[in-house]
Design a protein around this motif. Structure first.
Motif, PDB file in Angstrom:
ATOM      1  N   HIS A  54       0.163  -0.932   0.201  1.00 29.21           N
ATOM      2  CA  HIS A  54      -0.144  -0.203   0.164  1.00 29.21           C
ATOM      3  C   HIS A  54       0.364   1.568  -0.054  1.00 29.21           C
ATOM      4  O   HIS A  54       0.448   1.928   0.373  1.00 29.21           O
ATOM      5  CB  HIS A  54      -1.025   0.001   0.824  1.00 29.21           C
ATOM      6  CG  HIS A  54      -1.775  -0.829   1.565  1.00 29.21           C
ATOM      7  ND1 HIS A  54      -2.474  -1.076   0.207  1.00 29.21           N
ATOM      8  CD2 HIS A  54      -2.246  -1.804   2.290  1.00 29.21           C
ATOM      9  CE1 HIS A  54      -3.411  -2.541   0.394  1.00 29.21           C
ATOM     10  NE2 HIS A  54      -3.553  -2.449   2.084  1.00 29.21           N
ATOM     11  N   ARG A  87     -12.409 -13.266   5.494  1.00 28.61           N
ATOM     12  CA  ARG A  87     -12.512 -12.125   5.457  1.00 28.61           C
ATOM     13  C   ARG A  87     -14.500 -12.359   5.994  1.00 28.61           C
ATOM     14  O   ARG A  87     -14.822 -10.511   5.936  1.00 28.61           O
ATOM     15  CB  ARG A  87     -12.607 -11.848   3.778  1.00 28.61           C
ATOM     16  CG  ARG A  87     -11.248 -12.379   3.369  1.00 28.61           C
ATOM     17  CD  ARG A  87     -10.106 -11.224   3.639  1.00 28.61           C
ATOM     18  NE  ARG A  87     -10.374 -10.087   2.512  1.00 28.61           N
ATOM     19  CZ  ARG A  87     -10.067  -8.800   2.790  1.00 28.61           C
ATOM     20  NH1 ARG A  87      -8.859  -8.154   3.291  1.00 28.61           N
ATOM     21  NH2 ARG A  87      -9.692  -8.213   1.454  1.00 28.61           N
ATOM     22  N   HIS A 117      -7.277  -7.010  10.510  1.00 26.19           N
ATOM     23  CA  HIS A 117      -6.578  -7.402   9.131  1.00 26.19           C
ATOM     24  C   HIS A 117      -6.524  -8.673   9.033  1.00 26.19           C
ATOM     25  O   HIS A 117      -6.353  -9.974   9.996  1.00 26.19           O
ATOM     26  CB  HIS A 117      -4.832  -7.038   9.403  1.00 26.19           C
ATOM     27  CG  HIS A 117      -4.360  -7.601   8.191  1.00 26.19           C
ATOM     28  ND1 HIS A 117      -4.762  -6.927   6.611  1.00 26.19           N
ATOM     29  CD2 HIS A 117      -3.742  -8.695   7.965  1.00 26.19           C
ATOM     30  CE1 HIS A 117      -3.453  -7.377   5.708  1.00 26.19           C
ATOM     31  NE2 HIS A 117      -3.470  -9.354   6.821  1.00 26.19           N
ATOM     32  N   ASP A 120      -5.726 -11.652   1.805  1.00 31.12           N
ATOM     33  CA  ASP A 120      -6.261 -11.697   1.212  1.00 31.12           C
ATOM     34  C   ASP A 120      -6.568 -12.642  -0.252  1.00 31.12           C
ATOM     35  O   ASP A 120      -7.321 -13.259  -0.759  1.00 31.12           O
ATOM     36  CB  ASP A 120      -6.755 -10.493   0.755  1.00 31.12           C
ATOM     37  CG  ASP A 120      -5.414  -9.599  -0.341  1.00 31.12           C
ATOM     38  OD1 ASP A 120      -4.670 -10.934  -0.234  1.00 31.12           O
ATOM     39  OD2 ASP A 120      -5.219  -8.397   0.023  1.00 31.12           O
TER      40      ASP A 120
HETATM   41 MG    MG Z   1      -5.754  -5.671   2.298  1.00 25.57          MG
END
Ligand code: MG
Ligand code: RTP
Length: 140
Positions: A54, A87, A117, A120
């Motif tokens: 990121h 998730r 968190h 993914d």
């Molecule tokens: Mg993420």
């Protein structure tokens, strides 16, 4: 579906409010087993390395500072389809969009301070688990 492992972090906004047990109960109720867990205090540099993907995003500096602001609980969750299941239990990144019963709907404060968190993809799960844990620390 295959048994998978995924990396979870209980973020500073949640550890600060003593929500670790309530969040862990959500994982366990969903059939996710906590096979490794530790409380650590990241430096901003370590948070930056963890979130390197990121680095170009506008929220990166704020995210790293937040993740280093208080201790976090890092953990490995195991179960059938654990990456996607986690998730789902977490809910949408922005708690305003998170479904009823999800961790972020119940506990998150904002899109940044969103309590958890979760990896993914299988590739990020492998990378993120080895970022925090050695093989000896993983008890299946
Ligand atoms: Mg993420
Ligand atoms: P995570 O990686 O923490 O599991 O969350 P995620 O996949 O749902 O969200 P991602 O897009 O990967 O973003 C990582 C974390 O950065 C913070 N964020 N802040 N201020 C903002 O607009 C913003 N957007 C994202 C959140 O803490 C998010 O979980």
């Amino acid at each position: 579906m295959a048994i998978e492992r995924t990396l979870s972090i209980i973020k500073p906004d949640a550890t600060k409010r003593n929500l670790t047990g309530k969040i862990n109960a959500k994982f366990e109720e969903a059939g996710l087993r906590i096979v490794a867990q530790k409380r650590i205090h990241l430096s901003a540099k370590q948070a930056g390395q963890f979130y390197a993907e990121h680095a170009e995003r506008g929220f990166y500096g704020e995210l790293c500072e937040f993740m280093a602001s208080e201790p976090v609980v890092v953990q490995v969750l195991e179960g059938e389809g654990a990456i996607l299941k986690n998730r789902e239990v977490m809910g949408a990144t922005n708690p305003a969009n998170a479904a009823e019963g999800t961790i972020r709907k119940e506990f998150a404060l904002s899109v940044g301070e969103n309590s958890v968190h979760g990896s993914d993809s299988p590739e990020s799960a492998a990378r993120e688990i080895s970022f925090y844990f050695s093989g000896l620390e993983l008890v299946g």
